[in-house]
Structures are given as C-alpha cells and as structure tokens.
Write a protein that holds these residues in place. Structure first.
Motif, PDB file in Angstrom:
ATOM      1  N   ILE A   1      52.246 -27.829 -21.867  1.00 32.35           N
ATOM      2  CA  ILE A   1      51.411 -27.310 -20.774  1.00 32.35           C
ATOM      3  C   ILE A   1      51.079 -28.407 -19.770  1.00 32.35           C
ATOM      4  CG2 ILE A   1      50.462 -25.484 -22.222  1.00 32.35           C
ATOM      5  CD1 ILE A   1      47.797 -27.040 -22.208  1.00 32.35           C
ATOM      6  N   GLN A   2      51.049 -29.656 -20.239  1.00 29.01           N
ATOM      7  CA  GLN A   2      50.735 -30.765 -19.336  1.00 29.01           C
ATOM      8  C   GLN A   2      51.856 -30.997 -18.322  1.00 29.01           C
ATOM      9  OE1 GLN A   2      48.399 -33.786 -21.430  1.00 29.01           O
ATOM     10  NE2 GLN A   2      49.266 -35.330 -20.086  1.00 29.01           N
ATOM     11  N   ARG A   3      53.074 -30.574 -18.669  1.00 28.82           N
ATOM     12  CA  ARG A   3      54.188 -30.718 -17.728  1.00 28.82           C
ATOM     13  C   ARG A   3      54.513 -29.413 -17.002  1.00 28.82           C
ATOM     14  NH1 ARG A   3      60.097 -31.019 -20.273  1.00 28.82           N
ATOM     15  NH2 ARG A   3      60.029 -29.390 -21.851  1.00 28.82           N
ATOM     16  N   GLY A   4      53.580 -28.448 -17.088  1.00 28.08           N
ATOM     17  CA  GLY A   4      53.725 -27.232 -16.303  1.00 28.08           C
ATOM     18  C   GLY A   4      54.462 -26.103 -16.983  1.00 28.08           C
ATOM     19  N   VAL A   5      54.559 -26.157 -18.314  1.00 27.43           N
ATOM     20  CA  VAL A   5      55.265 -25.145 -19.086  1.00 27.43           C
ATOM     21  C   VAL A   5      54.270 -24.350 -19.928  1.00 27.43           C
ATOM     22  CG1 VAL A   5      57.035 -24.744 -20.848  1.00 27.43           C
ATOM     23  CG2 VAL A   5      57.320 -26.609 -19.193  1.00 27.43           C
ATOM     24  N   ALA A   6      54.278 -23.026 -19.796  1.00 25.91           N
ATOM     25  CA  ALA A   6      53.467 -22.186 -20.681  1.00 25.91           C
ATOM     26  C   ALA A   6      54.128 -22.129 -22.052  1.00 25.91           C
ATOM     27  CB  ALA A   6      53.323 -20.789 -20.096  1.00 25.91           C
ATOM     28  N   VAL A   7      53.342 -21.834 -23.080  1.00 29.67           N
ATOM     29  CA  VAL A   7      53.868 -21.825 -24.448  1.00 29.67           C
ATOM     30  C   VAL A   7      53.476 -20.545 -25.173  1.00 29.67           C
ATOM     31  CG1 VAL A   7      54.049 -24.313 -24.799  1.00 29.67           C
ATOM     32  CG2 VAL A   7      51.845 -23.193 -25.162  1.00 29.67           C
ATOM     33  N   ILE A   8      54.377 -20.064 -26.041  1.00 29.51           N
ATOM     34  CA  ILE A   8      54.065 -18.883 -26.849  1.00 29.51           C
ATOM     35  C   ILE A   8      54.415 -19.167 -28.312  1.00 29.51           C
ATOM     36  CG2 ILE A   8      54.033 -17.022 -25.163  1.00 29.51           C
ATOM     37  CD1 ILE A   8      57.017 -16.614 -25.689  1.00 29.51           C
ATOM     38  N   PRO A   9      53.587 -19.992 -28.965  1.00 29.77           N
ATOM     39  CA  PRO A   9      53.772 -20.200 -30.409  1.00 29.77           C
ATOM     40  C   PRO A   9      53.448 -18.916 -31.155  1.00 29.77           C
ATOM     41  CG  PRO A   9      51.675 -21.084 -29.725  1.00 29.77           C
ATOM     42  CD  PRO A   9      52.379 -20.652 -28.465  1.00 29.77           C
ATOM     43  N   LYS A  10      53.845 -18.860 -32.401  1.00 32.29           N
ATOM     44  CA  LYS A  10      53.568 -17.687 -33.232  1.00 32.29           C
ATOM     45  C   LYS A  10      52.967 -18.133 -34.557  1.00 32.29           C
ATOM     46  CE  LYS A  10      56.779 -15.890 -35.717  1.00 32.29           C
ATOM     47  NZ  LYS A  10      58.047 -15.257 -36.139  1.00 32.29           N
ATOM     48  N   SER A  11      51.914 -17.447 -34.989  1.00 35.59           N
ATOM     49  CA  SER A  11      51.364 -17.697 -36.316  1.00 35.59           C
ATOM     50  C   SER A  11      50.686 -16.437 -36.830  1.00 35.59           C
ATOM     51  CB  SER A  11      50.353 -18.845 -36.302  1.00 35.59           C
ATOM     52  OG  SER A  11      49.819 -19.034 -37.589  1.00 35.59           O
ATOM     53  N   HIS A  12      50.935 -16.129 -38.104  1.00 37.78           N
ATOM     54  CA  HIS A  12      50.247 -15.024 -38.768  1.00 37.78           C
ATOM     55  C   HIS A  12      48.923 -15.493 -39.376  1.00 37.78           C
ATOM     56  CE1 HIS A  12      53.622 -12.094 -38.682  1.00 37.78           C
ATOM     57  NE2 HIS A  12      54.367 -13.183 -38.677  1.00 37.78           N
ATOM     58  N   ASN A  13      48.724 -16.789 -39.375  1.00 32.08           N
ATOM     59  CA  ASN A  13      47.559 -17.388 -40.030  1.00 32.08           C
ATOM     60  C   ASN A  13      46.439 -17.605 -39.017  1.00 32.08           C
ATOM     61  OD1 ASN A  13      45.927 -19.883 -40.829  1.00 32.08           O
ATOM     62  ND2 ASN A  13      46.974 -19.435 -42.740  1.00 32.08           N
ATOM     63  N   ALA A  14      45.268 -17.049 -39.278  1.00 31.54           N
ATOM     64  CA  ALA A  14      44.152 -17.124 -38.325  1.00 31.54           C
ATOM     65  C   ALA A  14      43.727 -18.565 -38.059  1.00 31.54           C
ATOM     66  CB  ALA A  14      42.975 -16.302 -38.835  1.00 31.54           C
ATOM     67  N   ILE A  15      43.778 -19.421 -39.085  1.00 32.50           N
ATOM     68  CA  ILE A  15      43.387 -20.823 -38.904  1.00 32.50           C
ATOM     69  C   ILE A  15      44.367 -21.532 -37.985  1.00 32.50           C
ATOM     70  CG2 ILE A  15      43.079 -23.039 -40.078  1.00 32.50           C
ATOM     71  CD1 ILE A  15      42.094 -21.442 -42.521  1.00 32.50           C
ATOM     72  N   ARG A  16      45.667 -21.303 -38.197  1.00 30.91           N
ATOM     73  CA  ARG A  16      46.687 -21.912 -37.331  1.00 30.91           C
ATOM     74  C   ARG A  16      46.579 -21.377 -35.904  1.00 30.91           C
ATOM     75  NH1 ARG A  16      46.779 -24.916 -40.823  1.00 30.91           N
ATOM     76  NH2 ARG A  16      48.459 -25.474 -42.286  1.00 30.91           N
ATOM     77  N   GLN A  17      46.296 -20.097 -35.785  1.00 33.67           N
ATOM     78  CA  GLN A  17      46.114 -19.513 -34.453  1.00 33.67           C
ATOM     79  C   GLN A  17      45.006 -20.257 -33.710  1.00 33.67           C
ATOM     80  OE1 GLN A  17      45.256 -15.362 -34.997  1.00 33.67           O
ATOM     81  NE2 GLN A  17      47.371 -14.788 -35.449  1.00 33.67           N
ATOM     82  N   LYS A  18      43.909 -20.491 -34.405  1.00 34.44           N
ATOM     83  CA  LYS A  18      42.761 -21.166 -33.787  1.00 34.44           C
ATOM     84  C   LYS A  18      43.107 -22.602 -33.417  1.00 34.44           C
ATOM     85  CE  LYS A  18      37.785 -21.777 -34.432  1.00 34.44           C
ATOM     86  NZ  LYS A  18      36.641 -21.503 -35.331  1.00 34.44           N
ATOM     87  N   GLU A  19      43.832 -23.295 -34.297  1.00 38.25           N
ATOM     88  CA  GLU A  19      44.238 -24.670 -34.008  1.00 38.25           C
ATOM     89  C   GLU A  19      45.155 -24.721 -32.788  1.00 38.25           C
ATOM     90  OE1 GLU A  19      44.198 -26.745 -38.470  1.00 38.25           O
ATOM     91  OE2 GLU A  19      46.101 -26.139 -37.537  1.00 38.25           O
ATOM     92  N   ASN A  20      46.127 -23.831 -32.736  1.00 40.26           N
ATOM     93  CA  ASN A  20      47.133 -23.883 -31.668  1.00 40.26           C
ATOM     94  C   ASN A  20      46.539 -23.680 -30.275  1.00 40.26           C
ATOM     95  OD1 ASN A  20      49.159 -24.343 -33.526  1.00 40.26           O
ATOM     96  ND2 ASN A  20      49.901 -22.232 -33.557  1.00 40.26           N
ATOM     97  N   ILE A  21      45.473 -22.906 -30.203  1.00 45.05           N
ATOM     98  CA  ILE A  21      44.880 -22.644 -28.886  1.00 45.05           C
ATOM     99  C   ILE A  21      43.865 -23.723 -28.491  1.00 45.05           C
ATOM    100  CG2 ILE A  21      42.877 -21.233 -29.555  1.00 45.05           C
ATOM    101  CD1 ILE A  21      43.702 -19.259 -27.341  1.00 45.05           C
ATOM    102  N   ASP A  22      43.525 -24.589 -29.420  1.00 40.48           N
ATOM    103  CA  ASP A  22      42.526 -25.642 -29.180  1.00 40.48           C
ATOM    104  C   ASP A  22      43.211 -26.890 -28.617  1.00 40.48           C
ATOM    105  OD1 ASP A  22      40.186 -27.120 -29.156  1.00 40.48           O
ATOM    106  OD2 ASP A  22      40.308 -27.632 -31.296  1.00 40.48           O
ATOM    107  N   ILE A  23      43.738 -26.763 -27.391  1.00 43.37           N
ATOM    108  CA  ILE A  23      44.534 -27.852 -26.806  1.00 43.37           C
ATOM    109  C   ILE A  23      44.074 -28.216 -25.390  1.00 43.37           C
ATOM    110  CG2 ILE A  23      46.596 -27.421 -28.188  1.00 43.37           C
ATOM    111  CD1 ILE A  23      47.711 -25.782 -25.859  1.00 43.37           C
ATOM    112  N   PHE A  24      42.875 -27.808 -25.035  1.00 41.02           N
ATOM    113  CA  PHE A  24      42.425 -28.013 -23.656  1.00 41.02           C
ATOM    114  C   PHE A  24      41.337 -29.082 -23.518  1.00 41.02           C
ATOM    115  CE2 PHE A  24      44.028 -23.612 -23.889  1.00 41.02           C
ATOM    116  CZ  PHE A  24      45.047 -23.721 -22.947  1.00 41.02           C
ATOM    117  N   ASP A  25      41.141 -29.868 -24.574  1.00 40.01           N
ATOM    118  CA  ASP A  25      40.069 -30.873 -24.527  1.00 40.01           C
ATOM    119  C   ASP A  25      40.598 -32.300 -24.668  1.00 40.01           C
ATOM    120  OD1 ASP A  25      40.864 -30.650 -27.154  1.00 40.01           O
ATOM    121  OD2 ASP A  25      38.840 -30.548 -27.989  1.00 40.01           O
TER     122      ASP A  25
END
Length: 265
Positions: free
Chosen positions: A228-252
C-alpha cells in the motif's frame, strides 16, 4: 481505513478481503457451497469494507447474504466481482448480460467494482466484453470497471481502444513475483493496481520478520504495508478472525527506504 482515489473519483479501501474459498465446504475452492457467512461477518467486524469475489468463485450469493446479515447497509460494503473473457461466459452478448445481471441480483442492487477476470488471447474479444461492462457502468449498475490478470500489452490495447479507460488492474503481486513493471505501467496510466495473493508464496519471511520486529508487526503486516505504501491495494484472505484483524492493522507505521530495499531484494 485509508483509501485510494480512482480516476473517476471513487474511493477504494487500501485493503480488502479475498473470498474465493468462503462459504464453501472445508474452505475448498471447489467445495460445495454451504452459505456459511461467519468468516465474512468477522471480516466486517474487523473493519473490512472491500470484499472480492467472482462468478467463478460461485459464492456471490453468499456475499449478498452476508451483507444483509451484517446490518451494516449495502452502501457501506464495496464488492468486487469478475467475469472471464472465456467460454461459456462470453458465448454471446446475451450470455454476458445474463451473467452480469445474475451478479447484480446475487450481490444486491449493483456491483461496486466489476472486472474482466481473465483476458482472452484475442484483443477484440476483450474489447467486446469491455464494451458491455461500459454499458452497465453508464447505467450506474457498476461504479467502477477494470481488469484482472491483464499484462501490459492487453491493458494498453484497452486503454487505446476503450471509451472508458480501465480504472483498476488486479494482478498477482508477492515476493515470488512482485510485477514491478506492470504496477509501474498501471500507476502511470491512472489504473489502480490491486495485488491478489499478496501473502503467498513468501520465500523471504525471515527478512520480513526482522523488519517487523522494529515496528512490533508480523511479517505479513510488513508485506501488506509495503504494497500500500507504493500505491498498490491488497486483498489478502484469511478465515481466521485473529489473522483478519492483524492484516488490517497496517496503518500506524511506515517502512523506510532501507526496509523497502530489503523487501525488494
């Protein structure tokens, strides 16, 4: 959530959720459709508002069901779907329109982003399918239209011949194949690159883990942040709620130039 602005002004979340195994038995791409929405509902709870599906995934109706169950409201969930420029999807214009109408019915009211999923080897076939997508965009049934898995030559042909330029190019991008040149070309032509499979395969986890230790982030968070820092959107996939939460925590946090050199190296 942070957003990228597309060439038509539409705002797209910088991170979304891939769903090609969602709502299926044993989380198997080819598995029987179960209609199970729990992973989708947990992704909404974790802040995801961009959901990626396709006709070939067979689960558009599951996405639509999850939106209703979430009580968030259709207008708050941005859904991407796709149609391939291959038989049987494009056997006639009527066939194409039937598939597109089915997508709209399954997802609900309209589809925010609609892409050509896989290009045909024939440029005119791609263009003919694109013209149908343009007509749905004109009617407001699609808010954004774009392509997926197009190389530079195929993308250029549409850019040169289409009435409405592709606004998005969804491609594979991960450490095994970053696709630097195609991303550069897409950005140059105001066509947002979106990385599918951004976390697989990853041969350099040790490098990413070392970088992440500075920021108290996982290797996956570092890799998604790089994109995302180089201007690319991302669509990771996870069935695990914890991993989902980790993957979206990238804006700080922000990667340094040295971090990026190591990632790209």
């Amino acid at each position: 959530m942070e957003y990228f602005k597309l060439s038509n002004g539409f705002l797209v979340p910088k991170i979304g959720m891939g769903t090609n195994t969602f709502g299926k038995k044993d989380n198997d791409f080819h598995g029987e459709i179960t209609g199970d929405t729990k992973e989708l509902l947990s992704s909404y709870q974790n802040g995801y508002r961009l959901i990626d599906t396709a006709i070939m995934y067979r689960n558009e109706a599951v996405i639509g069901k999850s939106i209703k169950e979430s009580k968030i409201g259709r207008e708050s969930i941005i859904v991407t779907s796709k149609i391939s420029a291959r038989s049987p999807f494009i056997d006639s214009e009527e066939t194409i329109r039937n598939y597109l109408d089915q997508s709209i019915e399954h997802i609900g009211e309209y589809v925010d982003i609609y892409l050509i999923h896989h290009p045909s080897a024939d440029m005119e076939t791609n263009l003919n399918l694109w013209r149908v997508l343009e007509s749905y965009y004109d009617k407001g049934l699609f808010k954004v239209i774009g392509v997926s898995n197009f190389d530079e030559e195929q993308l250029k042909y549409l850019m040169d011949h289409a009435r409405i330029k592709p606004m998005m190019n969804q491609i594979e991008s991960n450490p095994n194949r970053f696709n630097h040149e195609l991303i550069k070309y897409s950005l140059m032509h105001h066509c947002l690159p979106v990385a599918w499979g951004p976390l697989d395969p990853v041969p350099n986890k040790d490098v990413l883990t070392n970088i992440g230790s500075k920021y108290h982030k996982t290797w996956a968070q570092v890799l998604l942040r790089y994109q995302i820092q180089r201007g690319v959107a991302v669509i990771p996939k996870s069935h695990n709620a914890i991993r989902q939460k980790e993957n979206i925590d990238i804006f700080d946090f922000n990667l340094t130039d040295e971090d990026i050199r190591k990632i790209e190296g």
